[in-house]
Scaffold this active site. Structure first.
Site, short mmCIF file in Angstrom:
data_model
loop_
_atom_site.label_atom_id
_atom_site.label_comp_id
_atom_site.label_asym_id
_atom_site.label_seq_id
_atom_site.Cartn_x
_atom_site.Cartn_y
_atom_site.Cartn_z
N GLY A 165 -5.94 5.21 -10.70
CA GLY A 165 -4.84 4.76 -9.53
C GLY A 165 -5.39 5.63 -8.40
N ARG A 166 -4.88 5.17 -7.20
CA ARG A 166 -4.89 5.78 -6.19
C ARG A 166 -4.12 5.71 -5.07
NH1 ARG A 166 -10.21 5.65 -3.09
NH2 ARG A 166 -11.18 5.67 -5.26
N ASP B 150 13.34 10.04 -6.85
CA ASP B 150 12.61 9.11 -6.97
C ASP B 150 12.49 8.19 -8.11
OD1 ASP B 150 11.15 6.82 -5.29
OD2 ASP B 150 9.13 7.98 -5.35
#
Length: 669
Positions: free
Chosen positions: A20-21, A141
């Site tokens: 992922g990025r 978060d």
């Protein structure tokens, strides 16, 4: 200047595939060349990244705190194996978690998850957060996309040749007889099995905060995702939009929030979504204006003031019952959620007591059984490796602050108090523009922290996924033996003439009759003596004639102020808006960029320039002395001209499809 991202790859690992990025970096699946150990490698380009140096420091510090050297890591915390800095790349070697995210897993159920499974997942999540809080660490978060799952441990076996590789328990073995048979899903995500419930791992510590003493420190910086954000964060950060004299949730509350209590709220919001399948805010506030994130959060802040927010919280039990869930434990689930979703942070159920809530009793039992049946022989006790360059990097800001305090000890500048978001007394401005001078035209502006790319199912432990993928990075192989922890722009003045000084101007800007609007809520006494407080220009400074410092600073009188990520409470977490502005405006010299401080009761302009590269350079100089700062954009201080600018920006966003969805109907235009 090239927009291509350059990342350095550790030579001791083989790159298997990209997981992922996001704008903050890229995550890969990799294997150690000698041992075959499967890991997740997160690479962060500190030169072009949209996150600040302080944020990278905070993530490293949190991971080191939660992964003490030579000690067993908490099973529900992502394991840090190694981290180091090489040139401009921060490299995190992390435990590879192979079962996708809780967010992905939720979508395998048509409407909410079984309550026994929810209890199982929440018990582990609360366990992890309680452990973090015991270390004076807050995540800030918490959401389903930041909770990873281990995939099933009892798949079928099939024969394989000696030439094939075997992947088992996180290792690749080059000679073997068997291979784990992939599940029906191509990505091998965890699949629900009542006889083998999942093991969860809390990840993504980009917004984590470490308190440096026994008492919880008060914060005033925005962190988290809007759908799971505690009301005290929304209310305090956006207080300038509210009526004077308001802005506190309780009579004895201070101007800030306790980060250890915002995680409690987030767990409650996650529990609501797991039970109902819908987001808390969308259900209890169905008429909320969600055209933009800013509009939604401002309206929520106003609702806190007028009592409507509390009415929404009071409606939670009835709203959950409307889903018609037939389960004897549903009332326990409602009790669990309402005990956490309290408007007053001090009234929320403490995490230690939360672990003993009756709703989590089944989860505690099933978690224990899962460990005994499927992980009894797991002997992963590797400790975290902490190279010296990481220690130097973590102490970098503290040393700079000490030098500045020594230099300015005789100054008449009034004392400005800053909240500490990290153990080393870092300023709480979270300067996401720390590297913008090297990345002015970066097109990776889809910084959506609330929606994870589905390619991140295995281990997106670090970055929020982009709504459109950035260009592929160039991976440069390099040996970790030549490590460097130098992150900040060059500040050496050895090659500069000794007479080189800043120029300044006392010409005030044109004022209008409109009252200015700012997102920053922080105010203090006047700030003077610019640019005398600034360090001298560096050898890479733009032409001095393009810089114009206000000495002394002048009051800002125009009504429209565009803010950067640095202090903009919304864009700081979610969007790279400044770059979009610059791309549209940079072709015209008629627009003037301004650096404004909101630390004063009346906002002051301290520098101006018509050149985007210059203003970003000046910004990075200023923030080393005073924070937070804003960058404003205007044309001859004419408010009407801003409308054409905004139209151009909206057109640019539309043509580049940079509109970002944040969850069900949370959209920024």
């Amino acid at each position: 200047m090239s927009n291509q991202r350059v990342l350095y790859w550790p030579e001791t690992y083989n790159n298997i595939k990209e997981l992922g990025r996001g704008v903050s970096g890229v995550v890969y699946k990799a294997s150690h060349k000698k041992t075959g150990q499967i890991v997740a490698i997160k690479l962060v380009d500190m030169k072009q990244s949209k996150i600040s140096t302080e944020q990278i420091q905070g993530e490293i510090r949190a991971l080191l705190t939660l992964n003490p050297e030579n000690e067993r890591t908490h099973i529900n915390i992502i394991k840090l194996i190694q981290c180091f800095i090489h040139k401009t790349t921060a490299i995190f070697i992390l435990e590879y978690v192979d079962g996708g995210t809780l967010e992905d897993f939720m979508y395998s159920f048509e409407r909410g998850m079984p309550l026994s499974l929810i209890s199982h997942c929440l018990y582990q999540s609360v366990n992890a957060i309680e452990y973090m809080n015991s270390k004076k660490c807050s995540h800030r978060d918490i959401k389903p996309a930041n909770i990873l799952m281990l995939r099933n441990r009892k798949p079928k076996l099939k024969q394989q040749s000696e030439q094939q590789q075997q992947e088992d328990g996180g290792y690749i073995r080059y000679s073997g007889q068997f291979q784990l048979e992939p599940s029906s899903q191509e990505n091998n995500n965890y699949q629900f099995d009542p006889d083998e419930l999942p093991i969860l791992k809390v990840t993504d510590y980009g917004y984590a905060s470490i308190s440096g003493n026994d008492s919880a420190e008060i914060h005033s910086t925005l962190a988290g995702s809007p759908l799971y954000m505690a009301p005290e964060i929304i209310h305090i950060i956006l207080s300038p939009f509210l009526e004077p004299g308001t802005g506190k949730l309780s009579a004895d509350s201070s101007e800030g929030y306790n980060p250890l209590l915002v995680d409690v709220w987030a767990i409650g919001a996650v529990a609501f979504r797991l039970i109902t399948g819908d987001d808390l805010i969308s259900v209890i506030f169905p008429n909320l204006n969600q055209t933009t994130v800013l509009a939604a959060l401002v309206n929520l802040a106003k609702m806190i003031d007028n009592g409507d927010f509390q009415k929404g919280l009071d409606s939670i039990p009835n709203e959950i019952r409307k889903y018609g869930l037939v389960d004897p434990d549903i009332e326990l689930g409602i009790s669990f959620i309402t005990s956490l979703l309290q408007l007053d942070p001090k009234k929320r159920l403490p995490l230690k007591e939360t672990l003993n809530h009756p709703f989590l009793a089944k989860g505690k039992l099933s978690f224990t059984q899962t460990l005994n049946q499927h992980y009894k022989d797991n002997k992963d006790v590797l400790g975290s490796i902490v190279p010296s360059d990481i220690s130097n990097f973590l102490n970098q800001n503290q040393q700079q602050q000490q030098q500045q305090q020594k230099s300015f000890s005789t100054s008449s500048l009034p004392q400005v108090n800053h909240n500490n978001d990290t153990n080393n007394n870092n300023n709480n401005n979270n300067n996401n523009n720390n590297n913008n001078n090297n990345n002015n035209n970066n097109n990776n502006n889809n910084n959506n922290n609330n929606e994870k790319d589905k390619d991140n199912q295995s281990n997106n432990s670090s970055s929020s996924s982009s709504s459109s993928s950035p260009p592929s990075p160039t991976i440069s192989k390099s040996s970790p033996s030549s490590l460097s922890s130098s992150l900040s722009p060059s500040s050496s003045t050895d090659d500069l003439p000794k007479a080189m000084k800043w120029s300044s101007s006392v010409k005030p800007p044109k004022k209008s009759n409109f009252a200015p609007t700012f997102l920053s809520h922080q105010r203090s006494d006047k700030i003077t003596l610019f640019p005398k407080l600034l360090p001298p220009p560096t050898k890479d400074a733009p032409p001095l004639e393009t810089m114009n410092w206000r000495s002394p600073p002048v009051e800002v009188g125009d009504s429209i102020t565009w803010t950067t990520l640095t202090q903009d409470a919304i864009f700081q977490v979610q969007f790279s808006v400044l770059t979009s502005f610059l791309k549209v405006i940079s072709a015209s010299n008629s627009y003037q960029f301004r650096i404004i401080t909101s630390l004063t009761k009346v906002p002051l302009e301290i520098a101006v320039s018509n050149h985007k590269d210059t203003i970003l350079y000046m910004y990075n100089i200023v923030k080393s002395v005073i924070a937070p700062q804003l960058i404003s954009l205007s044309n001859a201080f004419d408010e009407n001209s801003i409308r054409s600018v905004l139209a151009a920006i909206l057109y640019q966003i539309g043509t580049e499809t940079e509109q970002a969805e944040i969850a069900n109907c949370w959209t920024l235009v």
